[in-house]
Design a protein around this motif. Structure first.
Motif, PDB file in Angstrom:
ATOM      1  N   HIS A  31       0.740  -1.122   0.019  1.00 56.86           N
ATOM      2  CA  HIS A  31      -0.031  -0.045  -0.079  1.00 56.86           C
ATOM      3  C   HIS A  31       0.780   1.277  -0.078  1.00 56.86           C
ATOM      4  O   HIS A  31       1.586   1.410   0.980  1.00 56.86           O
ATOM      5  CB  HIS A  31      -0.956  -0.005   1.388  1.00 56.86           C
ATOM      6  CG  HIS A  31      -2.160  -0.834   1.025  1.00 56.86           C
ATOM      7  ND1 HIS A  31      -2.147  -2.196   1.114  1.00 56.86           N
ATOM      8  CD2 HIS A  31      -3.420  -0.577   1.067  1.00 56.86           C
ATOM      9  CE1 HIS A  31      -3.591  -2.614   0.968  1.00 56.86           C
ATOM     10  NE2 HIS A  31      -4.234  -1.764   1.075  1.00 56.86           N
ATOM     11  N   GLU A  63      -3.967   4.707   5.664  1.00 54.11           N
ATOM     12  CA  GLU A  63      -4.244   4.954   4.363  1.00 54.11           C
ATOM     13  C   GLU A  63      -5.570   5.544   4.279  1.00 54.11           C
ATOM     14  O   GLU A  63      -6.064   6.025   3.127  1.00 54.11           O
ATOM     15  CB  GLU A  63      -3.985   3.629   3.479  1.00 54.11           C
ATOM     16  CG  GLU A  63      -5.178   2.925   3.501  1.00 54.11           C
ATOM     17  CD  GLU A  63      -4.957   1.887   4.904  1.00 54.11           C
ATOM     18  OE1 GLU A  63      -3.816   1.986   5.422  1.00 54.11           O
ATOM     19  OE2 GLU A  63      -5.733   0.928   5.008  1.00 54.11           O
ATOM     20  N   TRP A  64      -6.510   5.703   5.602  1.00 52.76           N
ATOM     21  CA  TRP A  64      -7.918   6.045   5.495  1.00 52.76           C
ATOM     22  C   TRP A  64      -7.609   7.496   5.803  1.00 52.76           C
ATOM     23  O   TRP A  64      -8.827   8.092   6.328  1.00 52.76           O
ATOM     24  CB  TRP A  64      -8.562   5.375   6.492  1.00 52.76           C
ATOM     25  CG  TRP A  64      -9.191   4.252   5.422  1.00 52.76           C
ATOM     26  CD1 TRP A  64      -8.748   3.141   5.070  1.00 52.76           C
ATOM     27  CD2 TRP A  64     -10.894   4.153   5.085  1.00 52.76           C
ATOM     28  NE1 TRP A  64      -9.685   2.427   4.456  1.00 52.76           N
ATOM     29  CE2 TRP A  64     -10.958   2.959   4.393  1.00 52.76           C
ATOM     30  CE3 TRP A  64     -11.717   4.987   5.588  1.00 52.76           C
ATOM     31  CZ2 TRP A  64     -12.291   2.745   3.813  1.00 52.76           C
ATOM     32  CZ3 TRP A  64     -13.103   4.593   5.051  1.00 52.76           C
ATOM     33  CH2 TRP A  64     -13.180   3.435   4.387  1.00 52.76           C
ATOM     34  N   HIS A 118      -8.279   4.335  -2.296  1.00 49.67           N
ATOM     35  CA  HIS A 118      -9.575   5.178  -2.051  1.00 49.67           C
ATOM     36  C   HIS A 118      -9.297   6.747  -2.170  1.00 49.67           C
ATOM     37  O   HIS A 118     -10.587   7.361  -2.672  1.00 49.67           O
ATOM     38  CB  HIS A 118     -10.136   5.038  -0.768  1.00 49.67           C
ATOM     39  CG  HIS A 118     -10.384   3.510  -0.245  1.00 49.67           C
ATOM     40  ND1 HIS A 118     -10.296   2.547  -1.214  1.00 49.67           N
ATOM     41  CD2 HIS A 118     -10.305   2.877   0.998  1.00 49.67           C
ATOM     42  CE1 HIS A 118     -10.538   1.429  -0.542  1.00 49.67           C
ATOM     43  NE2 HIS A 118     -10.481   1.549   0.554  1.00 49.67           N
ATOM     44  N   ASP A 123     -11.557  -3.858  -4.645  1.00 44.59           N
ATOM     45  CA  ASP A 123     -11.590  -3.871  -2.861  1.00 44.59           C
ATOM     46  C   ASP A 123     -12.930  -3.550  -2.761  1.00 44.59           C
ATOM     47  O   ASP A 123     -13.414  -2.503  -3.580  1.00 44.59           O
ATOM     48  CB  ASP A 123     -10.599  -2.914  -2.399  1.00 44.59           C
ATOM     49  CG  ASP A 123     -10.485  -3.376  -0.817  1.00 44.59           C
ATOM     50  OD1 ASP A 123      -9.617  -2.720  -0.396  1.00 44.59           O
ATOM     51  OD2 ASP A 123     -11.192  -4.178  -0.479  1.00 44.59           O
ATOM     52  N   ASP A 162      -9.884  -9.077   6.207  1.00 43.51           N
ATOM     53  CA  ASP A 162      -8.905  -8.345   6.439  1.00 43.51           C
ATOM     54  C   ASP A 162      -8.109  -9.358   7.423  1.00 43.51           C
ATOM     55  O   ASP A 162      -9.218  -9.365   8.743  1.00 43.51           O
ATOM     56  CB  ASP A 162      -8.765  -7.260   6.696  1.00 43.51           C
ATOM     57  CG  ASP A 162      -9.089  -6.146   5.499  1.00 43.51           C
ATOM     58  OD1 ASP A 162      -9.030  -4.899   5.569  1.00 43.51           O
ATOM     59  OD2 ASP A 162      -8.998  -6.608   4.454  1.00 43.51           O
TER      60      ASP A 162
HETATM   61  O1  FHN Z   1     -10.255  -0.072   2.708  1.00 43.55           O
HETATM   62  C1  FHN Z   1      -9.419  -0.928   2.567  1.00 43.55           C
HETATM   63  C2  FHN Z   1      -8.177  -0.881   3.277  1.00 43.55           C
HETATM   64  O2  FHN Z   1      -7.546   0.424   3.222  1.00 43.55           O
HETATM   65  C3  FHN Z   1      -7.024  -1.759   2.783  1.00 43.55           C
HETATM   66  O3  FHN Z   1      -6.908  -1.482   1.452  1.00 43.55           O
HETATM   67  C4  FHN Z   1      -7.838  -3.257   3.046  1.00 43.55           C
HETATM   68  C5  FHN Z   1      -6.918  -4.530   2.394  1.00 43.55           C
HETATM   69  O4  FHN Z   1      -7.458  -5.512   2.349  1.00 43.55           O
HETATM   70  N1  FHN Z   1      -9.039  -3.378   2.198  1.00 43.55           N
HETATM   71  C6  FHN Z   1     -10.079  -2.502   2.646  1.00 43.55           C
HETATM   72  C7  FHN Z   1     -10.427  -2.561   3.828  1.00 43.55           C
HETATM   73  O5  FHN Z   1     -11.000  -4.232   3.899  1.00 43.55           O
END
Ligand code: FHN
Length: 587
Positions: free
Chosen positions: A53, A76-77, A125, A222, A267
């Motif tokens: 990431h 990353e959020w 995102h 995703d 996750d």
């Molecule tokens: O919102 C995403 C998160 O940032 C990350 O990329 C994960 C990786 O599996 N996928 C989402 C949350 O499940």
């Protein structure tokens, strides 16, 4: 596979078709190109991948104007968490300049860790493209002083070093685009046109990535989409451009049955018992996907190795994430762990690559994986008396036994009370996981559990204590949990072995989900000598489980009986998404 407290019935199940992977093409016939099975061949061999990431959120590293993303939350959020206006986030992104990025170094680290495929965030995102997109100038080449196409360099390095290049794409969530999901602080939700987002940004970018970066091993979508049709459109787009490219399960939405080639756990999720559908668990080295300067909770190598082995022992793939720092280098603690995992893989990779789910249970000392005629015993802990005990071994003669790290030194084996005994050296050669290899003299016979009943308690029959045949699969869905489906004809079935101790009348209830188009499907429920002809009733949409009362049956005598469910005819669709069958004594 959960063990039930009782005697066991030995039923033959050849090692050649281990629990973890149903291979439908008859042995020796090539799997047709352009099918999931064919696409999955490398994936089910390679087992272990690197997730990366990387983006402008790596510059913020978990902090925005003094606000800190708490450790355990996803760095990353940050844009969404602090409702950072697009204008300000874009301004920050102008400074993104991973000047120390070296694609060969990243790929070499993945290789050194024993990883075989690499999945990089092409667009997360925040809407920022980590490659030169023509959709807009909000990308690493046009928007930043870096001016290089990071994905192009990474794809080339992967090809050069023999690692499969794959990319992650957030096909729905986009906090930069007025029509994307998720940004309701800059944009009016009522004015969003999601179809326009799909047609003007999401699909064009996926198309760019599949036409400009060479062969792609898999696209890691995703957070799903709104409808099954939208997901199927993406599958058609990807396979139309690269028929051999795998698609993960998150192309489809949370509550839909699988669209794509394999299923994702939640996750950091882990299968409970062996599931037979190809699956992958996305995991993190610390507690965030994107880099955070506050999160130093790095997993030690032994934990990573145990998670990898656990995943493979249940038929899955392990995709392990690392979040590079803003300058393009990997966090030193992550590098150290990955290198130590790689040293273990160097010695023990034979027990991982190409291995399949084990029919043996989880043991207190560790896990097992199988490949061809070998069973690999992974000892996470060393027995104090230096004697390894493998319970539920059954009648399975061992031709040879040895430590994978010392194949010349043969180990003796013996069996007592259905338990295999293997005397071991005093010291564990590898404290994290020492692998004992058992070469089998004949195809492994799996002892299938039989389900007993405590006094007055019902029989609870589910995917854990049943055994499937034909195309019926033990599966997972993030909404539906663990279930059985993919059965379309009488050759597909699930069977349980019961030990009846309480004779008399029983109430029969079945819990399943069935789409409207599956309504009317006929199935046979066989309980001992009795066969009940049943008809599927629709319950709603995928995983809208309902419990139906199928009436009563009498079990006239104590002792072993088998129970089976199978479609009564051949159908073009699934029979049902089965969850449980309950036989409750009636007084
Ligand atoms: O919102 C995403 C998160 O940032 C990350 O990329 C994960 C990786 O599996 N996928 C989402 C949350 O499940």
């Amino acid at each position: 596979m959960k063990r039930t407290q009782c005697a066991l019935i030995i039923m033959v199940c050849t090692m050649g078709l281990p629990v973890g992977h149903k291979i439908f093409a008859q042995a020796g016939t090539p799997v047709p190109a352009g099918t999931s099975e064919r696409r999955l061949e490398w994936f089910q061999h390679d087992k272990f991948g690197m997730f990366i990431h990387f983006g402008p959120y790596s510059v913020l590293a978990g902090e925005w104007q003094g606000h800190r993303i708490p450790v355990g939350n996803e760095a990353e959020w940050i844009m969404q968490r602090y409702n950072i206006p697009v204008k300000e986030y874009r301004e920050m992104a102008r400074q993104f300049n991973p000047a120390k990025f070296n694609a060969d170094d990243w790929v070499a680290l993945a290789k050194a860790a024993g990883m075989k495929y690499l999945v990089i965030t092409a667009k997360h995102h925040d809407g920022f493209a980590m490659y030169r997109t023509n959709v807009n100038d909000y990308n690493i080449v046009d928007w930043t002083p870096f001016k290089r196409d990071l994905l192009k360099e990474l794809a080339a390095a992967c090809r050069k070093q023999g690692i499969r290049f794959c990319f992650y794409y957030s096909q729905r969530e986009d906090w930069d685009d007025p029509d994307g999901y998720g940004n309701n602080w800059d944009y009016d939700r009522s004015k969003k046109n999601f179809d326009r987002y799909l047609e003007m940004k999401s699909k064009p970018q996926v198309r760019e990535l599949l036409t400009g970066y060479g062969p792609v091993g898999l696209v890691w979508f995703d957070r799903g989409l709104e409808t099954r049709e939208q997901a199927e459109d993406f599958v058609e787009l990807v396979h139309g451009l690269q028929p051999q490219c795998l698609i993960n399960g998150r192309v489809g939405s949370y509550g839909q049955d699988l669209v794509g080639d394999y299923q994702d756990m939640n996750d950091r999720g882990m299968a409970v018992g062996g599931i037979e559908e190809p699956w992958e668990t996305p995991q993190i080295l610390n507690e965030t996907w994107g880099y955070s300067k506050f999160d130093q909770n790095w997993k030690p190598p032994a934990v990573v190795i145990h998670l990898l082995v656990e995943t493979v022992s249940k038929g899955g793939n392990y995709l392990l994430n690392v979040g590079p720092m803003a300058d393009g280098t990997m966090p030193p603690a992550a590098v150290a762990t990955l290198r130590q995992v790689g040293a273990w893989m160097q010695q023990n990779g034979e027990s991982i690559y190409g291995a399949t789910a084990s029919p043996l249970p989880e043991y207190s000392w560790g896990r097992t994986t199988v490949k061809d005629n070998k069973v690999y015993l992974h000892l996470f802990s060393w027995p104090a008396d230096h004697v390894l005990r493998v319970s539920d071994w059954g009648d399975n003669p061992v031709k040879a036994a040895y430590l994978l790290s010392r194949p010349a030194e043969k180990l003796a084996t013996s069996e007592t009370d259905r338990t295999l005994l293997v005397p071991l050296p005093a010291q564990a050669p590898d404290a994290s996981d020492t692998v004992v290899v058992l070469e089998m003299a004949a195809p492994f016979k799996v002892d299938l559990p039989i389900v007993t009943q405590g006094s007055d308690s019902p029989f609870q029959l589910d995917y854990m204590n049943g055994s499937t045949a034909g195309k019926a699969w033990k599966r997972f869905n993030r909404k539906g949990g663990f279930f059985i489906s993919k059965w379309t004809g009488p050759a597909d079935s699930v069977t349980w072995n019961l030990l009846v101790s309480q004779t008399g009348k029983y109430r029969v209830r079945i819990t399943y989900a069935a789409r409207a188009e599956w309504q009317g499907g006929k199935y046979m429920l066989t309980i001992g000598p009795q066969s009940l002809a049943e008809v599927v009733e629709q319950t709603g949409d995928d995983f809208d489980y309902k419990t139906l009362d199928l009436g009563t049956i009498t079990l006239p005598q104590a002792g072993p009986i088998s129970v089976r469910i199978q479609p009564a005819a051949n159908y073009e669709h699934d029979l049902m998404q089965f969850q449980t069958l309950e036989l409750s004594p009636i007084y």
